[in-house]
Design an enzyme around this catalytic site. Structure first.
Site, PDB file in Angstrom:
ATOM      1  N   SER A 321       0.807  -1.203   0.000  1.00  0.00           N
ATOM      2  CA  SER A 321       0.000   0.000   0.000  1.00  0.00           C
ATOM      3  C   SER A 321       0.853   1.272   0.000  1.00  0.00           C
ATOM      4  O   SER A 321       1.592   1.535  -0.938  1.00  0.00           O
ATOM      5  CB  SER A 321      -0.934  -0.055   1.218  1.00  0.00           C
ATOM      6  OG  SER A 321      -1.932   0.900   1.163  1.00  0.00           O
ATOM      7  N   GLU A 332      11.285   5.705  -9.085  1.00  0.00           N
ATOM      8  CA  GLU A 332      11.028   6.166 -10.441  1.00  0.00           C
ATOM      9  C   GLU A 332      11.231   7.668 -10.625  1.00  0.00           C
ATOM     10  O   GLU A 332      11.591   8.118 -11.717  1.00  0.00           O
ATOM     11  CB  GLU A 332       9.606   5.775 -10.861  1.00  0.00           C
ATOM     12  CG  GLU A 332       9.423   4.264 -10.979  1.00  0.00           C
ATOM     13  CD  GLU A 332       8.029   3.867 -11.461  1.00  0.00           C
ATOM     14  OE1 GLU A 332       7.243   4.774 -11.802  1.00  0.00           O
ATOM     15  OE2 GLU A 332       7.736   2.662 -11.483  1.00  0.00           O
ATOM     16  N   LYS A 346      -0.486  -3.898  -3.615  1.00  0.00           N
ATOM     17  CA  LYS A 346      -1.800  -3.351  -3.269  1.00  0.00           C
ATOM     18  C   LYS A 346      -1.942  -2.006  -3.973  1.00  0.00           C
ATOM     19  O   LYS A 346      -1.316  -1.046  -3.598  1.00  0.00           O
ATOM     20  CB  LYS A 346      -1.917  -3.192  -1.749  1.00  0.00           C
ATOM     21  CG  LYS A 346      -3.081  -2.326  -1.283  1.00  0.00           C
ATOM     22  CD  LYS A 346      -4.434  -2.940  -1.592  1.00  0.00           C
ATOM     23  CE  LYS A 346      -5.554  -2.144  -0.979  1.00  0.00           C
ATOM     24  NZ  LYS A 346      -5.706  -0.795  -1.538  1.00  0.00           N
TER      25      LYS A 346
END
Length: 491
Positions: A321, A332, A346
């Site tokens: 999560s 990223e 998730k």
């Protein structure tokens, strides 16, 4: 009827409330703590502003022919079933059936009595065993235990299936129903029947409920100016805790940083965004959200204080999560390496509706994407550097209430033999048979730990054995060692 948009199923969260017939919208904070102790963190949500709710139009059910069959079934059962059935029971069952048909473990319906019991328990205290679970393929599965909790100390691991609670089969139950059985007051005990991922055998684990630690950030200065900061969950004060921890590490000469979100099941998204903002350059994307129509909204980093020392993030199968949102953003959009094993996976957002009668409906409304547009749901995030922990880090649980002695044969005996061997003792052939060599190894262990020397594995001996293996895992943390190596190269 009250409509709530979930940021997270954990601690304090923002909720958007729309009171029908008034159009009045207000913001408030409320506690929604769902662990096995009273807390379960299953939802990584988005700030409420992302989900403005339009006016709800009243549904004229009299002009909805698709409900004809439902009405007929209701009327026939009420009139002809061999026992009297309460109307509310049938209505609750119908709603629950609709939710179950979604086949979504993050969507759930709680009846008035279930919701009342749930909220009463939540608001009473931070007590229980301290682990996060979800319903998956009909089973209740552990996502992660909480650091320092009874669940962690007892050896509960991510992906463990909980098959029964105090002998009651919970297969087919929702996560909410299971949680109500598992949690309880400090000092009381609960016995879980566990099946470890990939194993055929079952084992019982008796855990004494306790007060769950509320601290979420744990700083530690390693060698050569490498600071490690573990974040165990994203709670209401996690960002401030992290700021203090970073200040402490700076004073101790921090030259590089390891952010450890292993076993972190998630929590409040606003905390994850604030933390990500410390590392992601201004204007770069932290995450994206996508609705059912494919409309995407981006959340970007703002100006402010930035941490510029070389950094690495540790993840594992218990990182879920909000942990995955943070890891994805840092990797990223800030080029920060990830070390460990694949995260949980998730990637959805939930909204909840509180009905006037006290019942509650929660269902998935959106999915979140990484900065590069990847949807990691059920896939997880793959680390740049894959490193497994030693084999003994994944051994089955042993119940301290079970007596293991000469001539015992079981999977628990085999696990004990593996633990003893990992600690440097000589239990003989690791085959699940408690023979004379196993007995001597237990005696040697008891003598070294200043326990009563009986050769029997039970109670204090079992607990000490589990604790020593846990210490060994920490000492031989192959993932952390790799992170130290990587962060040095980042300088």
């Amino acid at each position: 009827m009250k409509v709530v948009t979930y940021l997270s199923d954990e601690n304090k969260e923002l909720e958007r409330t729309k009171e029908e017939n008034t159009g009045y919208i207000r913001m408030k904070k409320f506690k929604f703590i769902m662990l096995l102790f009273c807390v379960i963190f299953l939802t990584a949500g988005i700030t409420t502003a992302a989900f403005a709710l339009g006016d709800k139009k009243a549904v004229n059910v009299n002009n909805r022919p698709e409900f004809d069959k439902l009405y007929q079934a209701y009327d026939d059962i009420k009139a002809n079933y061999y026992q009297n059935v309460k109307s509310q029971t049938l209505i609750d069952g119908a709603i629950n059936g609709m939710v179950e048909s979604l086949n979504d473990p993050f969507s759930d319906y709680m009846t008035k009595s279930e919701a009342s019991q749930f909220h009463d328990t939540i608001s009473s205290s931070f007590e229980g065993i301290g682990a996060e679970v979800q319903e998956k393929d009909g089973y209740i599965v552990v996502i992660a235990p909480i650091k320092g909790s009874p669940a962690e100390k007892a050896g509960l691991k991510p992906n463990d299936k909980i098959l029964a609670v105090n002998g009651k089969n919970i297969q087919g139950m929702s996560a909410n129903q299971a949680i109500l059985l598992i949690r309880g007051k400090k000092g009381t005990k609960v016995t879980l029947t566990i099946q470890r991922a990939g194993a055929k055998d079952q084992s019982k684990l008796t855990i004494t409920r306790d007060t769950i630690p509320v601290q979420t950030v744990y700083p530690e200065m390693l060698k050569n100016g490498v600071a490690k900061i573990q974040i165990t969950t994203f709670s209401d004060g996690t960002y401030k805790e992290l700021q203090k921890a970073i200040d402490q590490m700076k004073k101790k000469g921090m030259k590089s940083l390891i952010i450890d979100v292993r076993q972190n099941p998630g929590g409040l998204l606003d905390q994850a965004i604030k933390i990500a903002n410390l590392f992601v350059p201004e204007g770069k994307t932290i995450l994206q959200v996508e609705d059912r129509n494919g409309k995407i909204q981006k959340y970007v980093a703002e100006d402010g204080t930035k941490i510029k020392v070389p950094t690495v993030v540790l993840i594992d199968g218990g990182s879920a999560s909000a942990s995955e949102i943070l890891a994805g953003a840092l990797h990223e959009s800030a080029g920060i390496p990830l070390v460990g094993v694949k995260s949980y996976g998730k990637g959805t957002v939930q909204t909840a509706i509180d009905f006037k009668d006290g019942s509650n409906l929660k269902y998935t409304v959106q999915k979140w994407l990484t900065p590069n547009g990847e949807w990691i749901h059920k896939k997880g995030i793959q680390p740049q550097y894959k490193v497994n922990l030693p084999d003994y880090a994944n051994l089955p649980v042993i119940d301290a209430n079970t007596t293991l002695k000469r001539s015992s044969v079981s999977s628990a005996v085999k696990a004990a033999e593996q633990m003893l061997k990992a600690l440097g003792y000589h239990p003989g052939k690791v085959d699940g048979y408690f023979d004379a060599q196993t007995e001597e190894a237990v005696k040697a262990f008891q003598a070294d730990e200043k326990l009563k020397v009986t050769g029997v594995l039970k109670g204090d001996t079992t607990n000490k054995l589990i604790a020593k293996v846990s210490e060994l895992i920490t000492k031989n943390d192959t993932q952390l060692k790799k992170a130290e190596s990587v962060v040095k190269k980042e300088k």
